[in-house]
Design an enzyme around this catalytic site. Structure first.
Site, PDB file in Angstrom:
ATOM      1  CE  LYS A 151     -63.374  75.313  81.590  1.00  0.00           C
ATOM      2  NZ  LYS A 151     -63.617  76.439  80.705  1.00  0.00           N
ATOM      3  CE  LYS A 177     -71.364  75.318  79.411  1.00  0.00           C
ATOM      4  NZ  LYS A 177     -70.133  75.276  78.630  1.00  0.00           N
ATOM      5  CG  ASP A 179     -65.421  75.546  77.544  1.00  0.00           C
ATOM      6  OD1 ASP A 179     -66.129  76.566  77.606  1.00  0.00           O
ATOM      7  OD2 ASP A 179     -64.562  75.265  78.388  1.00  0.00           O
ATOM      8  CD  GLU A 180     -66.337  79.284  76.083  1.00  0.00           C
ATOM      9  OE1 GLU A 180     -66.927  78.554  76.894  1.00  0.00           O
ATOM     10  OE2 GLU A 180     -65.175  79.717  76.277  1.00  0.00           O
ATOM     11  CG  HIS A 269     -71.613  79.411  76.675  1.00  0.00           C
ATOM     12  ND1 HIS A 269     -70.938  80.587  76.453  1.00  0.00           N
ATOM     13  CD2 HIS A 269     -70.912  78.733  77.619  1.00  0.00           C
ATOM     14  CE1 HIS A 269     -69.865  80.614  77.237  1.00  0.00           C
ATOM     15  NE2 HIS A 269     -69.825  79.504  77.951  1.00  0.00           N
ATOM     16  CE  LYS A 310     -63.596  81.802  83.769  1.00  0.00           C
ATOM     17  NZ  LYS A 310     -62.984  80.664  83.126  1.00  0.00           N
TER      18      LYS A 310
HETATM   19  C1  CAP Z   1     -66.397  78.246  82.883  1.00  0.00           C
HETATM   20  C2  CAP Z   1     -66.563  78.452  81.422  1.00  0.00           C
HETATM   21  C3  CAP Z   1     -67.840  79.189  81.003  1.00  0.00           C
HETATM   22  C4  CAP Z   1     -68.031  80.566  81.607  1.00  0.00           C
HETATM   23  C5  CAP Z   1     -68.971  81.454  80.810  1.00  0.00           C
HETATM   24  C6  CAP Z   1     -65.376  79.188  80.805  1.00  0.00           C
HETATM   25  O1  CAP Z   1     -65.231  77.546  83.200  1.00  0.00           O
HETATM   26  O2  CAP Z   1     -66.584  77.196  80.782  1.00  0.00           O
HETATM   27  O3  CAP Z   1     -67.764  79.306  79.614  1.00  0.00           O
HETATM   28  O4  CAP Z   1     -68.553  80.416  82.875  1.00  0.00           O
HETATM   29  O5  CAP Z   1     -69.229  82.641  81.463  1.00  0.00           O
HETATM   30  O6  CAP Z   1     -65.025  78.840  79.669  1.00  0.00           O
HETATM   31  O7  CAP Z   1     -64.901  80.134  81.411  1.00  0.00           O
HETATM   32  P1  CAP Z   1     -64.596  77.569  84.679  1.00  0.00           P
HETATM   33  P2  CAP Z   1     -70.684  83.068  81.958  1.00  0.00           P
HETATM   34  O8  CAP Z   1     -65.592  76.900  85.595  1.00  0.00           O
HETATM   35  O9  CAP Z   1     -63.309  76.783  84.569  1.00  0.00           O
HETATM   36  O10 CAP Z   1     -64.354  78.987  85.063  1.00  0.00           O
HETATM   37  O11 CAP Z   1     -71.234  81.912  82.708  1.00  0.00           O
HETATM   38  O12 CAP Z   1     -70.455  84.270  82.824  1.00  0.00           O
HETATM   39  O13 CAP Z   1     -71.436  83.368  80.741  1.00  0.00           O
HETATM   40 MG    MG Z   2     -66.608  77.942  78.818  1.00  0.00          MG
END
Ligand code: CAP
Ligand code: MG
Length: 415
Positions: A151, A177, A179-180, A269, A310
């Site tokens: 992040k 990993k 991020d999306e 993801h 969250k």
């Molecule tokens: C988590 C995360 C993931 C989410 C996806 C984000 O970061 O990288 O993409 O967990 O949601 O971008 O929020 P944090 P899910 O650890 O900083 O929250 O797993 O529910 O599909």
């Molecule tokens: Mg993410």
């Protein structure tokens, strides 16, 4: 010539055949329509009917779905096998979750669950590895595998991204990993990120003596995506990551085919799933999206944190159980818990979801007051303690980084 209209799609006495796909819907009829009228419309529009009475010849009604159970706002529909093109997920979804989602005759409609018959299920490959990635890639059996996403999610340079990889890997995390929404932007181009991250991966492996891996996000339009899959394999990845909902299931199927040739596992993801599953009583449940992902062949899939993190989660536990259950011999899928996690939540998370899991932490590592390496150490110490049945307090005495994480975030869920 026979006429077919909505009522012909209703058959309360129907007993589904072994090769029928049975779908369960929650349906709220629009004003003025009764449940039967709506059930007929759902079965009709999702198979081979329309609003007008059709004059048809021959055995075309063999392709018709039948609404056979209508009770308390739930409708079960059986679809004949011949309606479907085997191995084509887009076609299947255009039937069972297509036009019906927008019919005026329903106020709300949600595809809740499917029972996949062997004939249709086995026309899909399913996962190549599933939860066996834990043992095959990391040689671990008794603990969840761990991942971390740098992040801020986008904006880090390639060098910063790779450096964070080094810090979390050497801090004890198994997987870096993407991020999306990080793919191939100018500030962090795909191929440079891939090679620089893997160089750090090799260094971290050497220093720690543990296998380490990288989930590189290959999401892109078809041909470009396949090139990225090839590059990932060429440079020595064990996995690729795909944003499965935004990329679409045909893309996932393409990646699955190429991944089989290259021996790559697929990390799925699910960004945008909530557009389908968040509004109560409408859309497509996460349970069904997870079923689709398993058939299409992803090895690990985000399914949430059982409400600790969250993001809103639908039935993480039940979905994870389904992902591990028998599906006509197809491999299972490793669930990924992610979103707002931090070390203080790990014991409760593993209590709820078990250890056959991947746990993914972004902010809960990189927000550590002493930085990402310390954050990774704290996270790994929390995972090891929870698996060994030791308290976080005891573990924090040996790992001061964990004590700091607990002081910073406590043990409460996030928002
Ligand atoms: C988590 C995360 C993931 C989410 C996806 C984000 O970061 O990288 O993409 O967990 O949601 O971008 O929020 P944090 P899910 O650890 O900083 O929250 O797993 O529910 O599909
Ligand atoms: Mg993410």
């Amino acid at each position: 010539m026979a006429g077919i209209s909505y009522e012909d799609f209703l058959d309360r006495d129907y007993e589904p055949r072994d090769d029928d796909l049975v779908c369960r819907f929650a349906v709220r009829p629009a004003e003025g329509l009764d449940p039967e009228a709506v059930a007929g419309r759902v079965a009709s529009e999702s198979s081979n009917g329309t609003w007008a009475r059709l004059q048809v010849e021959g055995s075309i009604t063999d392709l018709s779905a039948r609404a056979f159970e209508i009770e308390d706002g739930r409708v079960s529909v059986a679809y004949p096998d011949t309606l479907f093109e085997h191995g084509n997920m887009a076609q299947v979804l255009s039937c069972i979750a297509g036009n019906i989602m927008g019919m005026k005759a329903v106020e709300r409609i949600r595809l809740l669950d499917c029972e996949w018959p062997e004939s249709l299920a086995s026309s899909f490959p399913g996962p190549q590895y599933g939860s066996a990635v834990r043992a095959e890639i990391f040689g671990v059996e008794d603990r969840p595998i761990t991942a971390s996403v740098p992040k801020p999610k986008v904006g880090l340079s390639t060098a910063q991204h790779a450096q964070i990889g080094y810090e979390i890997w050497t801090g004890g995390v198994d997987l870096l990993k993407d991020d999306e929404n990080l793919t191939d932007q100018s500030f962090n181009p795909f191929e440079e990120r891939l090679t620089e991250s893997l160089a750090m991966r090799d260094r971290a492996e050497e220093e720690t003596g543990e296998p380490k891996s990288y989930l590189v996000n290959v999401t892109a339009p078809g041909p470009e995506m396949l090139e990225r899959v090839d590059l990932a394999a060429e440079h020595g990845c064990e996995y690729v990551m795909v944003d499965v909902v935004t990329a679409g299931w045909s893309s996932v199927q393409q990646v699955r085919e190429r991944a089989a040739d290259l021996g790559l596992a697929i990390h799925a993801h699910r960004a945008m799933h909530a557009a389908f599953d968040r509004v109560p009583e409408h859309g497509v449940s996460m349970r069904v999206l997870a079923q689709v992902a398993r058939l299409a062949g992803v090895d690990q899939l985000h399914t949430g944190t059982a409400g600790l993190g969250k993001l809103e989660n639908e039935d993480t536990k039940g979905i994870n159980e389904w992902l591990r259950s028998d599906l006509h011999g197809l491999a299972d899928v490793l669930p990924v818990a992610s979103g707002g996690l931090h070390p203080g939540l790990v014991p409760e998370l593993l209590d709820a979801l078990g250890t056959n899991l991947a746990v993914q932490v972004g902010g809960g590592i990189h927000g550590h007051p002493e930085g990402s390496h310390a954050g990774a150490k704290a996270f790994r110490a929390a995972v090891d303690a929870a698996v060994e049945g030791r308290s976080l307090d005891a573990a924090a005495e040996e790992t001061p980084e964990l004590a700091t994480a607990l002081e910073t975030w406590g043990r409460e869920g996030t928002r």
